[in-house]
Design an enzyme around this catalytic site. Structure first.
Site, PDB file in Angstrom:
ATOM      1  CE  LYS A 233      -5.547   8.073   9.777  1.00 55.51           C
ATOM      2  NZ  LYS A 233      -5.443   9.293  10.800  1.00 55.51           N
ATOM      3  CG  ASP A 234      -9.623  11.679  10.701  1.00 57.14           C
ATOM      4  OD1 ASP A 234      -9.394  11.159  11.912  1.00 57.14           O
ATOM      5  OD2 ASP A 234      -8.967  11.966  10.084  1.00 57.14           O
TER       6      ASP A 234
ATOM      7  CB  SER B  54       0.132  14.541  12.719  1.00 58.75           C
ATOM      8  OG  SER B  54      -0.642  15.157  11.577  1.00 58.75           O
ATOM      9  NE  ARG B  55      -2.941  11.429  17.978  1.00 58.59           N
ATOM     10  CZ  ARG B  55      -4.139  11.874  17.906  1.00 58.59           C
ATOM     11  NH1 ARG B  55      -4.668  11.697  16.707  1.00 58.59           N
ATOM     12  NH2 ARG B  55      -4.622  12.768  18.744  1.00 58.59           N
TER      13      ARG B  55
ATOM     14  CG  HIS C 192       0.157  13.842   6.715  1.00 58.10           C
ATOM     15  ND1 HIS C 192      -0.903  13.688   5.789  1.00 58.10           N
ATOM     16  CD2 HIS C 192      -0.249  13.661   7.968  1.00 58.10           C
ATOM     17  CE1 HIS C 192      -1.999  13.240   6.731  1.00 58.10           C
ATOM     18  NE2 HIS C 192      -1.421  13.414   7.929  1.00 58.10           N
TER      19      HIS C 192
ATOM     20  CD  GLN D  48     -12.725  15.360  11.860  1.00 60.56           C
ATOM     21  OE1 GLN D  48     -12.436  15.136  13.029  1.00 60.56           O
ATOM     22  NE2 GLN D  48     -11.960  15.410  10.900  1.00 60.56           N
TER      23      GLN D  48
ATOM     24  CG  HIS E 264      -2.870  17.403   6.725  1.00 63.30           C
ATOM     25  ND1 HIS E 264      -1.693  16.685   7.258  1.00 63.30           N
ATOM     26  CD2 HIS E 264      -3.866  17.376   7.788  1.00 63.30           C
ATOM     27  CE1 HIS E 264      -2.070  16.502   8.721  1.00 63.30           C
ATOM     28  NE2 HIS E 264      -3.393  16.615   8.749  1.00 63.30           N
TER      29      HIS E 264
ATOM     30  N   GLY F  53      -2.158  20.642  11.888  1.00 62.02           N
ATOM     31  CA  GLY F  53      -0.839  21.056  11.634  1.00 62.02           C
ATOM     32  C   GLY F  53       0.117  19.506  11.318  1.00 62.02           C
TER      33      GLY F  53
HETATM   34  P1  AMP Z   1      -5.847  16.385  11.542  1.00 59.78           P
HETATM   35  O1  AMP Z   1      -4.721  17.365  11.158  1.00 59.78           O
HETATM   36  O2  AMP Z   1      -5.334  15.202  11.705  1.00 59.78           O
HETATM   37  O3  AMP Z   1      -6.895  16.927  12.166  1.00 59.78           O
HETATM   38  O4  AMP Z   1      -6.363  16.124  10.104  1.00 59.78           O
HETATM   39  C1  AMP Z   1      -6.853  17.309   9.095  1.00 59.78           C
HETATM   40  C2  AMP Z   1      -7.821  16.627   8.154  1.00 59.78           C
HETATM   41  O5  AMP Z   1      -6.779  15.887   7.185  1.00 59.78           O
HETATM   42  C3  AMP Z   1      -8.893  15.877   8.403  1.00 59.78           C
HETATM   43  O6  AMP Z   1     -10.045  16.081   7.609  1.00 59.78           O
HETATM   44  C4  AMP Z   1      -8.325  14.583   8.213  1.00 59.78           C
HETATM   45  O7  AMP Z   1      -9.178  13.573   7.929  1.00 59.78           O
HETATM   46  C5  AMP Z   1      -7.542  14.732   6.904  1.00 59.78           C
HETATM   47  N1  AMP Z   1      -6.552  13.726   6.756  1.00 59.78           N
HETATM   48  C6  AMP Z   1      -5.879  13.176   7.744  1.00 59.78           C
HETATM   49  N2  AMP Z   1      -5.011  11.956   7.495  1.00 59.78           N
HETATM   50  C7  AMP Z   1      -5.381  11.980   6.134  1.00 59.78           C
HETATM   51  C8  AMP Z   1      -4.976  11.017   5.241  1.00 59.78           C
HETATM   52  N3  AMP Z   1      -3.992  10.038   4.957  1.00 59.78           N
HETATM   53  N4  AMP Z   1      -5.579  10.867   3.870  1.00 59.78           N
HETATM   54  C9  AMP Z   1      -6.397  12.031   3.847  1.00 59.78           C
HETATM   55  N5  AMP Z   1      -6.902  12.808   4.667  1.00 59.78           N
HETATM   56  C10 AMP Z   1      -6.386  12.790   5.730  1.00 59.78           C
END
Ligand code: AMP
Length: 278
Positions: A145-146, A182-183, A31, A149, A34, A28
């Protein structure tokens, strides 16, 4: 767009879908990073499911679980605009009811964020495994980005015989190059300005990398750059390592698979980034 809050309701909705399902798991506070994954899924599948769940098992004791940012209303609006079909917002008690079984990986997670955040990838694999079994998608989307993961999830899917195609989406960045996260919302004005250091470092490394170069030589240059350019009052290094993008191993020479992986604290906020060197 349908919004569901329980596993039962989600399963009811999913049972009506006979076409391909794309799945984007998130925590959640969405941005454009996502949303780029949602858009990719919408293009490549008949239906797209997004989950919003701040997964407690992937947070360490001193991490930001309690104050992880939330704005469900805005998330829902963004997902609607991106043509997401179903958003799944489960309760922690529903997901982790009397949970005794966890998924973990040998190797792959003993470096980079796996080393710095013990237990983190066990939490990630467990929730992704659960969500895969609940949603049963054809394709699932993760951000570059991750990157660690993404590699670890691909390995889980292969080793546990999930019939799911794992796809990767490019890193979406702010105007100055900072990877969206998000951070980032935790950063104050000065920290936000300084946070571009990670991207600058990536660009510097790319400029100075060449095929067949000794990894150690480039890492030494990167270290020098960090020492010269870092604002120690605001930024501290967690790691800056070059590893192979396929098996995450240390290789002697730079190749087309080499990647720089970065984790830095900007103020108290830990930010990560990575990119190919060639
Ligand atoms: P999170 O909500 O941080 O767990 O991220 C959910 C998904 O969005 C994960 O697969 C992240 O790698 C991806 N994500 C987060 N930030 C970005 C970004 N800046 N660009 C592309 N994908 C992202």
């Amino acid at each position: 767009m349908i919004i569901v809050y329980s596993i039962e309701d989600l399963k009811k909705e999913l049972s009506l879908i006979k076409e391909s399902i794309g799945f984007v798991p998130t925590m959640g506070y969405l941005h454009n990073g996502h949303i780029s994954l949602i858009e990719k899924s919408v293009k490549e599948n008949k239906k797209t499911v997004c989950s919003i769940f701040v997964n407690p098992t992937q947070f360490g004791e001193n991490e930001d679980l309690e104050k992880y940012p939330k704005d469900i209303e805005n998330d829902i609006n963004m997902l609607k605009k991106a043509n997401c079909d179903i958003v799944f917002i489960p309760k922690t008690s529903d997901i982790y009811k009397e949970n005794k079984v966890f998924v973990d990986i040998l190797g792959f997670s003993d470096c980079l964020c796996g080393k710095k955040r013990p237990g983190h990838f066990k939490g990630v694999l467990t929730i992704v495994c659960k969500l895969f079994n609940i949603v049963r998608p054809d394709r699932a989307y993760f951000g570059e980005k991750d990157y660690q993961q993404y590699i670890i999830i691909k390995k889980m899917v292969k080793d546990l015989n999930f019939d799911i195609d794992i796809r990767i989406g490019d890193i979406i960045r702010e105007f100055d190059g900072l990877a969206m996260s998000s951070r980032n919302s935790y950063l104050n004005e000065e920290e936000r300005k300084k946070a571009v250091f990670l991207y600058d470092l990536l660009c510097y490394a790319k400029k100075n990398a060449y095929m067949g170069q000794k990894r150690i030589e480039l890492e030494n240059k990167i270290e020098k750059y960090i020492i010269e350019k870092i604002d120690c009052n605001i930024i501290t290094k967690d790691y800056a390592n070059i590893r192979d993008g396929i098996d995450l191993e240390l290789k002697e020479f730079i190749s087309e698979n080499s990647r720089l992986f970065l984790a830095f604290f900007v103020g108290k906020i830990r930010l990560i980034d990575n990119g190919r060197l060639l």
